[in-house]
Design a protein around this motif. Sequence first.
Motif, PDB file in Angstrom:
ATOM      1  N   SER A   4       0.862  -1.184   0.000  1.00 36.46           N
ATOM      2  CA  SER A   4       0.000   0.000   0.000  1.00 36.46           C
ATOM      3  C   SER A   4       0.896   1.232   0.000  1.00 36.46           C
ATOM      4  CB  SER A   4      -0.899  -0.003   1.247  1.00 36.46           C
ATOM      5  OG  SER A   4      -1.547   1.242   1.407  1.00 36.46           O
ATOM      6  N   TYR A   5       0.520   2.257  -0.761  1.00 38.64           N
ATOM      7  CA  TYR A   5       1.349   3.455  -0.785  1.00 38.64           C
ATOM      8  C   TYR A   5       0.492   4.714  -0.714  1.00 38.64           C
ATOM      9  CZ  TYR A   5       0.296   3.516  -5.840  1.00 38.64           C
ATOM     10  OH  TYR A   5      -0.336   3.526  -7.061  1.00 38.64           O
ATOM     11  N   ARG A   6       1.076   5.742  -0.078  1.00 37.92           N
ATOM     12  CA  ARG A   6       0.437   7.048   0.026  1.00 37.92           C
ATOM     13  C   ARG A   6       1.452   8.127  -0.322  1.00 37.92           C
ATOM     14  NH1 ARG A   6      -2.633   8.289   5.396  1.00 37.92           N
ATOM     15  NH2 ARG A   6      -3.727   9.709   3.988  1.00 37.92           N
ATOM     16  N   ARG A   7       0.948   9.231  -0.853  1.00 41.86           N
ATOM     17  CA  ARG A   7       1.802  10.342  -1.269  1.00 41.86           C
ATOM     18  C   ARG A   7       1.500  11.572  -0.410  1.00 41.86           C
ATOM     19  NH1 ARG A   7       5.036   8.258  -5.482  1.00 41.86           N
ATOM     20  NH2 ARG A   7       3.780   6.909  -6.820  1.00 41.86           N
ATOM     21  N   PHE A   8       2.574  12.253   0.002  1.00 42.41           N
ATOM     22  CA  PHE A   8       2.473  13.438   0.859  1.00 42.41           C
ATOM     23  C   PHE A   8       3.284  14.551   0.185  1.00 42.41           C
ATOM     24  CE2 PHE A   8       2.052   9.617   3.332  1.00 42.41           C
ATOM     25  CZ  PHE A   8       0.999   9.865   4.200  1.00 42.41           C
ATOM     26  N   ALA A   9       2.612  15.399  -0.570  1.00 42.10           N
ATOM     27  CA  ALA A   9       3.296  16.357  -1.430  1.00 42.10           C
ATOM     28  C   ALA A   9       3.055  17.790  -0.981  1.00 42.10           C
ATOM     29  CB  ALA A   9       2.847  16.181  -2.876  1.00 42.10           C
ATOM     30  N   LYS A  10       4.093  18.609  -1.120  1.00 43.50           N
ATOM     31  CA  LYS A  10       4.000  20.041  -0.876  1.00 43.50           C
ATOM     32  C   LYS A  10       4.672  20.775  -2.032  1.00 43.50           C
ATOM     33  CE  LYS A  10       4.977  21.359   3.499  1.00 43.50           C
ATOM     34  NZ  LYS A  10       5.733  21.416   4.789  1.00 43.50           N
ATOM     35  N   ALA A  11       4.164  21.959  -2.342  1.00 40.56           N
ATOM     36  CA  ALA A  11       4.814  22.861  -3.289  1.00 40.56           C
ATOM     37  C   ALA A  11       4.891  24.235  -2.654  1.00 40.56           C
ATOM     38  CB  ALA A  11       4.051  22.930  -4.604  1.00 40.56           C
ATOM     39  N   LEU A  12       6.009  24.907  -2.828  1.00 44.73           N
ATOM     40  CA  LEU A  12       6.204  26.254  -2.308  1.00 44.73           C
ATOM     41  C   LEU A  12       6.039  27.256  -3.446  1.00 44.73           C
ATOM     42  CD1 LEU A  12       9.402  25.720  -0.093  1.00 44.73           C
ATOM     43  CD2 LEU A  12       6.997  25.371   0.523  1.00 44.73           C
ATOM     44  N   VAL A  13       5.153  28.221  -3.240  1.00 43.80           N
ATOM     45  CA  VAL A  13       4.880  29.251  -4.234  1.00 43.80           C
ATOM     46  C   VAL A  13       5.038  30.620  -3.569  1.00 43.80           C
ATOM     47  CG1 VAL A  13       3.109  30.261  -5.734  1.00 43.80           C
ATOM     48  CG2 VAL A  13       3.302  27.781  -5.539  1.00 43.80           C
ATOM     49  N   ALA A  14       5.690  31.542  -4.258  1.00 45.71           N
ATOM     50  CA  ALA A  14       5.826  32.910  -3.745  1.00 45.71           C
ATOM     51  C   ALA A  14       4.658  33.745  -4.247  1.00 45.71           C
ATOM     52  CB  ALA A  14       7.143  33.516  -4.204  1.00 45.71           C
ATOM     53  N   VAL A  15       3.873  34.251  -3.314  1.00 46.88           N
ATOM     54  CA  VAL A  15       2.828  35.218  -3.640  1.00 46.88           C
ATOM     55  C   VAL A  15       3.404  36.595  -3.334  1.00 46.88           C
ATOM     56  CG1 VAL A  15       0.500  36.024  -3.155  1.00 46.88           C
ATOM     57  CG2 VAL A  15       1.002  33.578  -3.095  1.00 46.88           C
ATOM     58  N   GLY A  16       3.489  37.442  -4.356  1.00 44.25           N
ATOM     59  CA  GLY A  16       4.143  38.739  -4.149  1.00 44.25           C
ATOM     60  C   GLY A  16       5.607  38.535  -3.787  1.00 44.25           C
ATOM     61  N   ASP A  17       6.018  39.101  -2.646  1.00 43.26           N
ATOM     62  CA  ASP A  17       7.419  38.973  -2.255  1.00 43.26           C
ATOM     63  C   ASP A  17       7.769  37.574  -1.750  1.00 43.26           C
ATOM     64  OD1 ASP A  17       6.369  38.867   0.339  1.00 43.26           O
ATOM     65  OD2 ASP A  17       6.961  40.909   0.837  1.00 43.26           O
ATOM     66  N   GLY A  18       6.770  36.748  -1.442  1.00 40.40           N
ATOM     67  CA  GLY A  18       7.026  35.371  -1.018  1.00 40.40           C
ATOM     68  C   GLY A  18       7.618  35.238   0.363  1.00 40.40           C
ATOM     69  N   ALA A  19       7.643  36.303   1.147  1.00 38.74           N
ATOM     70  CA  ALA A  19       8.253  36.248   2.473  1.00 38.74           C
ATOM     71  C   ALA A  19       7.455  35.320   3.391  1.00 38.74           C
ATOM     72  CB  ALA A  19       8.327  37.643   3.077  1.00 38.74           C
TER      73      ALA A  19
END
Length: 266
Positions: free
Chosen positions: A145-160
Amino acid sequence: MRPCLSLAIVVAAILSCLPALAHEFWISPEDYRVAPGAPLVAHLRNGQSFKGAPLAYFSTKTARFELIQGANTEPVKSRMGDIPALSTTAPPSSGLLVILHVTRPARVTYAEMATFQSFVAHKDLAVSAADHAARGLPESDFTESYRRFAKALVAVGDGAGADQPTGMETEFVALTNPYADHDGTVRLRLLYQGKSRGNAQVELFDKAPDGTVTTTLYRTDAQGIVTLPVTPGHSYLADAVVLRPAPPGGDIVYESLWAAMTFAVP
């Protein structure tokens, strides 16, 4: 369901059911930097070497799908069969935005031991043929059995801003904001069940502006931290896998948990 997307949806559904093996799953924003309130579009992808087909959104395959900015968390509202899986507007304020996606369990059956051993070797997982035999498991037709745990980082404006743990069973947490404070490296912490996972293999896929992908292997230190060299103008996918015995009593004998993080470096 929109008729013009029917063929794409069928293809995506088939791809999403392909065996785990060494196929990564990741979130692929169309733009890693967006203005506040601008369109925010991202695909779910499955493939190899940072190249893969977009998958349709299915609530039956999704356990969590969220946008996180600072202390604010919003569920992603997609329709069944949507490609891209995420199509919305960015938050109205500047800051680092995390797109999070967790799949529901899926399964793969290994017809032969060699395929499983190839996967274990590729991901540097501590399961030997002797360990497998000691559990009394068959050498063919056994299920994971497998599961995926994904994240993506996106800068909105200055991205701070800063990434943070989200409570996923395994995940990367960015200790460096690639849009604000990198010095030629990005540091990630790998977590498993909320604790730092030391001495774990991290596979890094580095995509240049011309689409060329380079793959390099790294290891986390005792604190679960890995330091990755980065280049302006490139995008990245980091991947790490946990493999563990499944609870006894069922037809599933292994469970794999896949952590992924995507980001770009301006």
